[in-house]
Design an enzyme around this catalytic site. Structure first.
Site, PDB file in Angstrom:
ATOM      1  N   ASP A 136       0.842  -1.198   0.000  1.00  0.00           N
ATOM      2  CA  ASP A 136       0.000   0.000   0.000  1.00  0.00           C
ATOM      3  C   ASP A 136       0.879   1.250   0.000  1.00  0.00           C
ATOM      4  O   ASP A 136       2.038   1.200   0.414  1.00  0.00           O
ATOM      5  CB  ASP A 136      -0.863   0.044   1.272  1.00  0.00           C
ATOM      6  CG  ASP A 136      -2.021  -0.953   1.248  1.00  0.00           C
ATOM      7  OD1 ASP A 136      -2.314  -1.528   0.187  1.00  0.00           O
ATOM      8  OD2 ASP A 136      -2.643  -1.131   2.317  1.00  0.00           O
ATOM      9  N   ARG A 187      -1.471  -0.561  -8.518  1.00  0.00           N
ATOM     10  CA  ARG A 187      -2.852  -0.227  -8.148  1.00  0.00           C
ATOM     11  C   ARG A 187      -2.932   1.300  -8.139  1.00  0.00           C
ATOM     12  O   ARG A 187      -2.105   1.950  -7.494  1.00  0.00           O
ATOM     13  CB  ARG A 187      -3.190  -0.750  -6.753  1.00  0.00           C
ATOM     14  CG  ARG A 187      -4.553  -0.262  -6.253  1.00  0.00           C
ATOM     15  CD  ARG A 187      -4.677  -0.296  -4.732  1.00  0.00           C
ATOM     16  NE  ARG A 187      -4.698  -1.629  -4.194  1.00  0.00           N
ATOM     17  CZ  ARG A 187      -4.306  -1.913  -2.941  1.00  0.00           C
ATOM     18  NH1 ARG A 187      -3.847  -0.961  -2.142  1.00  0.00           N
ATOM     19  NH2 ARG A 187      -4.358  -3.146  -2.496  1.00  0.00           N
TER      20      ARG A 187
END
Ligand code: FAD
Length: 311
Positions: A136, A187
């Site tokens: 992340d 992402r």
């Protein structure tokens, strides 16, 4: 503008010890408690149960053991061991082998070398069991070092790992081009942190325009990108560009957060698109939960109702 005020307000609240105590007491207490809307549970068992339901409905998933900004190397080591045990539990449960993690959970804010070692331990465990690990992206003070550590892993030959770019950072356009050249999986998100104006776009229109621009770069030249948003305008732009370029729906995926726009998740899946749900769980859910409130202040209503009901 309202976006920024609300983000600042909730990020400020997230630092409040009293509020954390109150939320921790009521947020996850019962099956219907308010934090359960966004968090699958405090234990891996609860997360696996939620994951099974998601998987049975045809959606894909990634599990995130919540935690960030640990303060000691012992905590970072403990978090690493927890992740390795999560990998074992997922294997035993037979659910999809995909996890997301944050580098500050593995000690990034304390010592970079410790963090790299911890990440390597997790990637080794993940490789053995054919997992995909998504790193992340956190707030801007750690953007560069997060990308550097990702590059280091890539140079060392790890390929079961992907990264996240945030469209509110103007730098992300160039980062996307570089990651595309490497063949790395990205992402794309809008970005969840309160950032200063010299670092990040402040207007939603700018963040959205950059999101569409980077989506196009990733779809045209990237490797199986994940377009992570609940914004129908971003989703439409993605579908349109992919259709124009003949990019079939098996070459990218949409991602959404647990508990947000389930209707849209189901609708996209029914239309033949791949949709992955990000399933967070664990005892350290408060900062994640506050970021979700900051994105949509209307959510505060169900929190207040939940506390009043549960008291
Ligand atoms: C799978 C996934 C992984 C993520 N990983 C990261 C990461 O690594 N780093 C990072 O900085 N950010 C991450 N994010 C968060 C992201 O940056 C945004 O903060 C978040 O997705 C909201 O932006 P949006 O694209 O949905 O658009 P927005 O313009 O914020 O919202 C569009 C619409 O989505 C719905 N919506 C959005 N948020 C909420 C909410 N909290 N509650 C209810 N409805 C909502 C509303 O209908 C809203 O109108 C991730 C998001 C997803 C989906």
């Amino acid at each position: 503008m309202i976006d920024q005020v609300s983000k600042a307000f909730f990020h400020g609240l997230a630092r409040s010890g009293g509020l954390k105590q109150l939320a921790s007491r009521y947020g996850m207490r019962r099956p219907g408690s308010f934090a359960r809307r966004f968090i699958a549970g405090e234990t891996i068992e609860e997360a696996i149960e939620a994951a099974r339901i998601i998987q049975a409905s045809g959606l894909m998933l990634t599990l995130d053991q919540l935690g960030e900004s640990v303060a000691t190397t012992a905590e970072a080591d403990a978090a690493t061991r927890v992740y390795l045990s999560v990998i074992d539990r997922i294997v035993a449960a037979g659910i999809e082998r995909n996890v997301s993690l944050k580098l500050t959970q593995l000690g990034l804010s304390i010592d970079r070398a410790t963090c790299v070692d911890n990440l390597r331990r997790i990637l080794d465990g993940a490789t053995t069991h054919s997992f995909f690990v998504r790193v992340d992206m956190e707030d801007s003070p750690v953007t560069q070092v997060t990308l550097d550590i990702f590059d280091t892993m890539w140079q060392q030959g790890y390929r079961n790992v992907g990264i996240v770019l945030q469209s509110y950072l103007p730098r992300s356009v160039e980062d996307a081009k570089r990651l595309n050249q490497m063949g790395a999986r990205v992402r794309l998100v809008k970005g969840a942190y309160k950032e200063p104006r010299n670092v990040a776009y402040q207007q939603k229109s700018d963040v959205d325009a950059a999101f569409v621009e980077i989506t196009k770069l990733l779809l045209a030249d990237g490797t199986y990108p994940a377009i992570a948003t609940h914004d129908p305008a971003m989703i439409t732009a993605t579908k349109q560009f992919a259709a124009e370029r003949g990019i079939t729906p098996d070459r990218y995926e949409f991602q959404m957060l647990y508990g947000i726009r389930r209707d849209l998740q189901a609708q996209l899946m029914a239309q033949g698109y791949r949709v992955r749900v990000y399933v967070p769980f664990g005892r350290e859910w408060f900062p994640y939960f506050m970021r979700r409130l900051g994105e949509r202040p209307a959510n505060i209503g169900f929190v207040v109702r939940g506390i009043l009901r549960d008291r």
